[in-house]
Design an enzyme around this catalytic site. Structure first.
Site, PDB file in Angstrom:
ATOM      1  N   ARG A 182       0.677  -1.175  -0.012  1.00 26.35           N
ATOM      2  CA  ARG A 182      -0.125  -0.040   0.019  1.00 26.35           C
ATOM      3  C   ARG A 182       0.751   1.134  -0.177  1.00 26.35           C
ATOM      4  O   ARG A 182       0.617   2.188   0.720  1.00 26.35           O
ATOM      5  CB  ARG A 182      -1.061   0.143   1.087  1.00 26.35           C
ATOM      6  CG  ARG A 182      -1.766  -1.317   1.366  1.00 26.35           C
ATOM      7  CD  ARG A 182      -2.815  -1.268   0.143  1.00 26.35           C
ATOM      8  NE  ARG A 182      -3.269  -2.539   0.077  1.00 26.35           N
ATOM      9  CZ  ARG A 182      -3.069  -3.690  -0.451  1.00 26.35           C
ATOM     10  NH1 ARG A 182      -1.893  -3.839  -1.311  1.00 26.35           N
ATOM     11  NH2 ARG A 182      -3.837  -4.827  -0.275  1.00 26.35           N
TER      12      ARG A 182
ATOM     13  N   SER B 239     -11.027  -0.730   3.718  1.00 22.95           N
ATOM     14  CA  SER B 239     -10.005  -0.843   4.518  1.00 22.95           C
ATOM     15  C   SER B 239      -9.411   0.618   5.430  1.00 22.95           C
ATOM     16  O   SER B 239      -8.690   0.929   4.696  1.00 22.95           O
ATOM     17  CB  SER B 239      -9.119  -2.270   4.371  1.00 22.95           C
ATOM     18  OG  SER B 239      -9.750  -3.221   3.806  1.00 22.95           O
TER      19      SER B 239
ATOM     20  N   GLU C 167      -4.476   3.377   6.311  1.00 20.05           N
ATOM     21  CA  GLU C 167      -4.440   3.559   4.839  1.00 20.05           C
ATOM     22  C   GLU C 167      -4.940   4.793   4.498  1.00 20.05           C
ATOM     23  O   GLU C 167      -4.229   5.256   3.463  1.00 20.05           O
ATOM     24  CB  GLU C 167      -5.216   2.478   4.222  1.00 20.05           C
ATOM     25  CG  GLU C 167      -4.507   1.105   4.378  1.00 20.05           C
ATOM     26  CD  GLU C 167      -5.297   0.106   3.372  1.00 20.05           C
ATOM     27  OE1 GLU C 167      -5.668   0.380   2.316  1.00 20.05           O
ATOM     28  OE2 GLU C 167      -5.179  -1.061   3.668  1.00 20.05           O
TER      29      GLU C 167
END
Length: 350
Positions: A164, A246, A346
């Site tokens: 990520r 998420s 995130e």
């Protein structure tokens, strides 16, 4: 180039948080970015690049100039013996691109179906799901330097992909450094889809689908359909219940750290990675701390998946960015106190 003032951003962020952009510029092609540079007021102002708004938390009105990326277009660049190469504008919806590739027989993106956001945001975040990451299918991208106006191309190595992560999420450590956060705008992305196609199905949820259906050799369309079913069952639709997907990254630990946690929590969900480290399921850690279904103000933890934070306030009383971040901070503290692990968000906090 279309310049707008005092623009409501609620429709442009998946959390549905109420905020405004003092100035918003719609970018539909590279020449629009040239016009931004040519305008003295816009050129001198800080910039914030906005794609689909699926990975941001707005904590107030946005003072930097918002560059709303709306570069469109999809095409097959090459149909070679070893791969299909497809190109899409940065403003294209990511899921729509995945569906288009499968429908046209350009196979390999099906595991990434239903990930929210735009094509331009996909390399920034190095999106991934169900055994496939963007870097596994990446060919190159085009971007524009906001300072010089120079158009440049990056390959996978130059994007410095990580979990990520990419060069677009980091500021340069020193003048002339290669961090590109806030310095460049992605305009087009090209993807390499390798031939011959092979399904990526070594993931528990997909293995369950195979067992339930009896389809041992699924087609790309079948995998695509399964992924859509799995994600719809687990994740709320942002159009119905605001969320950014998420919220926390799955943390990685050493085998020794994992063994220590397993000794205390034998049921912890974990995956051994090729480099020898162990990935822990952040959602399991959060759930184990009792957060599923809990709320702070109008921000809450989704009942079906503890990894997802949601906006419970609806149209009448939408959650604020402050409520979302207060909830996130409380979760981080709780997980650290129980497991000794710091969860990393995130989304980008603006």
């Amino acid at each position: 180039m279309l310049v707008e003032k005092n623009v409501p951003l609620r429709a442009y962020n998946a959390f549905g948080i109420v905020a405004r952009a003092q100035t918003l510029v719609r970018i539909s092609n590279e020449s629009d970015l040239g016009e931004v540079r040519a305008d003295p007021e816009l050129a001198a102002a800080p910039k914030f690049v906005l794609g689909g708004g699926s990975n941001i938390v707005l904590t107030g009105d946005v003072r930097p100039v918002v560059l709303k990326i709306e570069v469109m277009g999809r095409r097959l660049v090459e149909d070679g013996p070893k791969a299909w190469i497809v190109e899409a504008g940065a403003g294209e919806n990511w899921h729509d691109l995945v569906a288009w590739t499968v429908q046209n027989g350009y196979l390999g993106l099906e595991n990434l179906a239903m990930i929210p956001g735009t094509v331009g945001g996909s390399p920034v975040q190095n999106i991934g799901a169900y055994g496939v990451e963007l870097q596994d299918r990446f060919e190159s991208l085009d971007a524009v330097d906001l300072t010089t106006g120079h158009v440049f191309t990056l390959d996978a190595a130059q994007c410095a992909f990580g979990y990520r992560d990419s060069v677009f999420k980091h500021a340069a450590a020193e003048p002339g450094g290669f961090g590109l956060a806030g310095k460049a705008v992605i305009t087009r992305v090209r993807l390499r889809l390798p031939k011959p196609w092979k399904p990526v199905i070594g993931y528990l949820d997909l293995e369950k689908k195979i067992a339930e259906s009896g389809v041992l050799a699924p087609s790309a369309q079948q995998v695509f359909d399964w992924i859509c079913e799995i994600r719809r069952a687990k994740l709320p639709d942002p159009r119905v219940l605001g969320n950014a997907g998420s919220f926390f990254k799955n943390p990685t630990v050493t085998p020794e750290q994992c063994a220590d946690i397993i000794a205390r929590e034998p049921r912890v969900v974990h995956y051994l990675l090729p480099n020898g480290t162990v990935k822990l399921a952040a959602g399991w850690l959060i759930d184990a701390c009792g957060w599923k279904g809990k709320t702070v103000g109008n921000a809450g933890v989704y009942e079906k998946q503890a990894l997802v934070l949601v906006n419970r306030g609806g149209d009448a009383h939408p959650a604020t960015g402050g409520e979302v971040m207060t909830l996130a901070g409380a979760i981080q503290t709780s997980v650290y106190e129980r497991f000794g692990i710091r969860l990393e968000p995130e989304p980008v906090v603006v």
